[in-house]
Design an enzyme around this catalytic site. Sequence first.
Site, mmCIF file in Angstrom:
data_model
loop_
_atom_site.group_PDB
_atom_site.id
_atom_site.type_symbol
_atom_site.label_atom_id
_atom_site.label_comp_id
_atom_site.label_asym_id
_atom_site.label_seq_id
_atom_site.Cartn_x
_atom_site.Cartn_y
_atom_site.Cartn_z
ATOM 1 C CE LYS A 3 -2.600 1.455 3.768
ATOM 2 N NZ LYS A 3 -2.054 2.797 4.004
ATOM 3 C CD GLU A 50 -6.366 7.688 7.798
ATOM 4 O OE1 GLU A 50 -5.583 7.019 7.076
ATOM 5 O OE2 GLU A 50 -6.118 7.971 8.983
HETATM 6 O O1 KIV Z 1 -1.025 2.591 8.667
HETATM 7 C C1 KIV Z 1 -2.220 2.319 8.833
HETATM 8 O O2 KIV Z 1 -2.623 1.713 9.837
HETATM 9 C C2 KIV Z 1 -3.166 2.728 7.817
HETATM 10 C C3 KIV Z 1 -4.622 2.550 8.113
HETATM 11 C C4 KIV Z 1 -5.041 3.620 9.039
HETATM 12 C C5 KIV Z 1 -5.443 2.518 6.900
HETATM 13 O O3 KIV Z 1 -2.790 3.191 6.787
#
Ligand code: KIV
Length: 285
Positions: A132, A200
């Site tokens: 991600k 978010e």
């Molecule tokens: O780092 C994380 O926990 C996140 C979530 C809040 C989606 O990116």
Amino acid sequence: MWGSRLRGTYTHRMSGIDASRVRTRHFAQAKAEGLKISALTSYDALTAAIFDEAGIDLLLVGDSAANVVLGRETTLSVTIEEMITMARSVAEATRRAFVVVDLPFGSYETSAAQAVDTAVRFMKESGVAGVKLEGGVEVAPSIRRIVDAGIPVCAHIGFTPQSEHSLGGPVIQGRGAAAEKLLADALAVQEAGAFAVVIEMTPAAIAAQVTAELNIPVIGIGAGAGTDGQILVWQDAFGLNRGHKARFVRAYATLGEQLVAAARQYHEDVIGGQFPSAAESYEDN
Ligand code: KIV
């Protein structure tokens, strides 16, 4: 291997993704069929095995580890090496869930080539199923290159904690005229090949609109009920984190309070000579 010792039996899933191992195609199917996706963060083998057994579809080794594991103020300082260690423990303990790791701040912004190199390193050294990264239009070329390298990418738009200093702190994104930028970001990451996008801290109506526009799943955190799925940081969701509770967090347990009570009892038992008992001690033959 950790996983084989930690994996348990599985409870019946009421409705949702029906798969013995969740793959990106199941997220696409879920979107098409209107099934909700459950996601939580995890940073270690024990919680990964527990959340996997509970049927959580996606486990994110988030760079929120910087806050909730390493005790740092922001996510900015967590390193690739720290993230690899945690991601590996989660991947090895997971049988069903799709495991994604955050590319940490500074590991992908310089160029698409840097982004691919970092993503490849995570895939080789941690065993996760995807990565991600934060950002919309500006990171779309990097998403495209990572996807072209055969690595599933989950995007992250709206409030992006790695940019919290330039965003002015954890503030709601996409209100008013900014909704257009949010939609442009969402379309750009979809076009670049992301299999899903985390959104978010955005108004529920805007997140629902983005969700309706996209054909990839939108997973919300602080983005209302109109998204295709939800994600929470597990220490928030289960009450281990006893600090500030954001409006969007529902605490399903009070683990922090339970641990204080248990640790206090242990302390009292030790100093009072009640622990260990004879049954908790070895005999000499
Ligand atoms: O780092 C994380 O926990 C996140 C979530 C809040 C989606 O990116």
